[in-house]
Design an enzyme around this catalytic site. Structure first.
Site, PDB file in Angstrom:
ATOM      1  N   GLU A 172      -7.602  -4.113  -3.697  1.00 32.63           N
ATOM      2  CA  GLU A 172      -7.433  -2.647  -3.715  1.00 32.63           C
ATOM      3  C   GLU A 172      -8.372  -2.031  -4.753  1.00 32.63           C
ATOM      4  OE1 GLU A 172      -3.280  -1.419  -3.842  1.00 32.63           O
ATOM      5  OE2 GLU A 172      -2.917  -2.275  -1.857  1.00 32.63           O
ATOM      6  N   GLU A 301      -1.752  -7.985   2.779  1.00 34.83           N
ATOM      7  CA  GLU A 301      -0.480  -7.494   2.220  1.00 34.83           C
ATOM      8  C   GLU A 301       0.179  -6.681   3.322  1.00 34.83           C
ATOM      9  OE1 GLU A 301      -0.457  -5.533  -1.631  1.00 34.83           O
ATOM     10  OE2 GLU A 301      -2.015  -6.871  -2.379  1.00 34.83           O
TER      11      GLU A 301
END
Ligand code: AHR
Length: 497
Positions: A172, A301
């Site tokens: 991220e 994820e």
């Protein structure tokens, strides 16, 4: 409703790696989860809890992503090697500001993977790390030669290099991994990825072009298509083994693990199924820049994200797990299967005591959640060829315009057809038929997971939700007729002639 399962239409193999897991240094996933330490009374092998290893082996866990998440871009791997007494504690700034003693580091993680018999997916530090640090970690992990890092690994007790199948170049990086813009990250990626080398083939011609390690670029949240477009445009396909995307599913209302309305059950199904639209957009972009589908889409994820259980530390993301969570898992798997030619890696967030966990622990007690049982019911799909479902009669629509039933099918190398069915209705049975192209079903067996939408397991009642034999079907006139109770997830193995 009548579903057609025709093995002549088979699609790409469902890579077993879509059944992967994600374990971050967060809350009680590592400490109080896997790791109890060598001196614990809880049975363990070199500090790693044996009941957890057994449970994970039983569902054929193919890989684990570690050490984060946000934690990864704050993790300096050298803090976690060498004698434990000399490891420097750090503060886990992302997750509750707790002290991280670094007792679970590289050796312990690789030991965990070896005990389970799964592949390692390590996520490196781009946000606060250096190229050299990442390069050295790869050398430490995978070089069998005489390099400085291989020597250091030997000094720390491990002679043979490990295999690392997947390596993430940050996490991220548009957010906790450095708040970078897509173009900036793409440049950073190119630099970092260059040094994630293939030590195994060193000496062969062009060895640097064929890394055995599959390098995964830090991806977007599902809705951020621009991130994917920029990365695919700016990074040569030869430098990227995979591109990640994160898919968290909301429950449609403020709720924690076990207290929610039936509306939230349906909203979870809507939100899970909506992810297909976004995933498809990422895939379209990837198809444009990489028509040969060399770069895998890694949903590294995913899972339902609800409020923490009341009374638990806010930074621990501890949530209970119900049939609603199981529903989310089952529907997400069906999406992954459908795009198995591109989605070849996925990691549920997160394995133990965090978010949509498969395992919860309390001291020496350990329970398997409904989500665990979905992984168990679905394990037959691992490495089997996807069979797209077509409909002779589509399922009727129920609440929030959802289909009454969602089905996925695959065929394994022995010719067994695996079929998984979800009755999304919380109140009505689902009655229908499975029709098989040219084949005739001769034998079938099934298992079912069902209960109230809020049904869950507790430390006092650990098997409240657990698979049972599924008897609600019959083979007749070359087809299988089924009758699913409400709120049910079923897996069937069918032999045909
Ligand atoms: O899984 C919890 C967190 O969610 C991860 O650390 C991060 O990558 C994501 O935002």
């Amino acid at each position: 409703m009548k579903a057609i399962i025709d093995v002549r239409n088979r699609g790409a193999k469902i890579d077993r790696h879509v059944y992967g897991h994600f374990s971050e240094h967060l809350g009680r996933c590592i400490y109080g989860g896997y790791w109890v330490g060598e001196d614990s009374k809880i049975p363990n092998v070199r500090g790693i809890r044996s009941d957890i290893v057994e449970a994970m082996k039983a569902i054929k866990v193919p890989n684990i992503r570690w050490p984060g998440g946000c934690f990864a871009d704050d993790y300096h791997w050298m803090d976690g090697i060498g004698p434990k007494t000399e490891r420097i504690p750090i503060v886990n700034v992302h997750w509750g500001g707790v002290l991280e003693n670094n007792h679970f580091g590289t050796h312990e993680f690789m030991d965990l993977c070896e005990q389970i018999g799964c592949e390692a997916y390590i996520c490196g530090n781009v946000g606060s790390g250096t190229v050299r640090e990442m390069r050295d970690w790869i050398e430490y992990l995978t070089d069998d030669g005489q390099s400085p890092m291989a020597q250091l690994r030997r000094k720390n007790g491990r002679d043979k290099a490990w295999n690392v199948k997947f390596f993430g170049i940050g996490n991220e990086n548009w957010g906790c991994g450095g708040y970078m813009e897509a173009e900036y990250y793409a440049h950073e990626y190119r630099r970092y990825a260059t040094y994630v080398r293939n030590y195994k083939d060193m000496g062969k011609t062009d060895w640097w072009k064929t890394p055995q390690i599959i390098r995964i670029a830090g991806g977007a949240n599902a809705e951020n298509i621009e991130w994917t477009e920029t990365l695919m445009r700016k990074i040569p396909v030869s430098l990227m083994g995979g591109l990640s995307v994160h898919c968290y599913v909301g429950p449609g209302e403020e709720s924690h693990g076990t207290v929610f309305t039936e509306k939230s059950w349906y909203a979870t199904a809507v939100n899970a199924l909506k992810k297909e639209k976004w995933i498809k957009q990422h895939i379209n972009i990837m198809d444009y820049y990489d028509p040969e589908k060399k770069v895998i889409l890694a949903v590294d994820e995913w899972g339902i994200w609800v409020n923490n259980e009341p009374g638990t530390p806010p930074g621990y993301l501890y949530q209970q797990n119900t049939m609603r969570s199981a529903l989310c898992a089952a529907l997400m798997f069906h999406i992954f299967h459908k795009y198995s030619d591109r989605i070849r890696l996925a990691n549920l967030a997160q394995t133990i005591n965090v978010l949509q966990a498969i395992i919860l622990t309390e001291g020496e007690k350990m329970i398997k959640t409904p989500t665990y049982h979905v992984f168990d019911l679905y394990k037959g799909h691992q490495d089997a060829d996807f069979i797209p479902i077509t409909w002779e009669e589509e399922p009727e629509k129920i609440e929030q315009s959802l289909p009454h039933v969602d089905i996925s099918a695959s065929i394994n190398s022995q010719g067994t057809i695996n079929i998984t069915l979800v009755n999304i209705s919380a109140s009505n049975n689902a009655i229908g038929s499975l029709i098989f192209g040219r084949e005739t079903p001769v034998k079938a067996a099934g298992r079912i997971l069902h209960g109230e939408v809020t049904a869950h397991n507790t430390f006092d009642n650990p098997d409240n939700v657990a698979p049972e034999e599924f008897k609600g079907f019959g083979i007749k006139d070359g087809k299988i007729d089924f009758d699913l109770p409400p709120c049910a997830i079923v897996s069937m193995e069918v032999e045909t002639a």
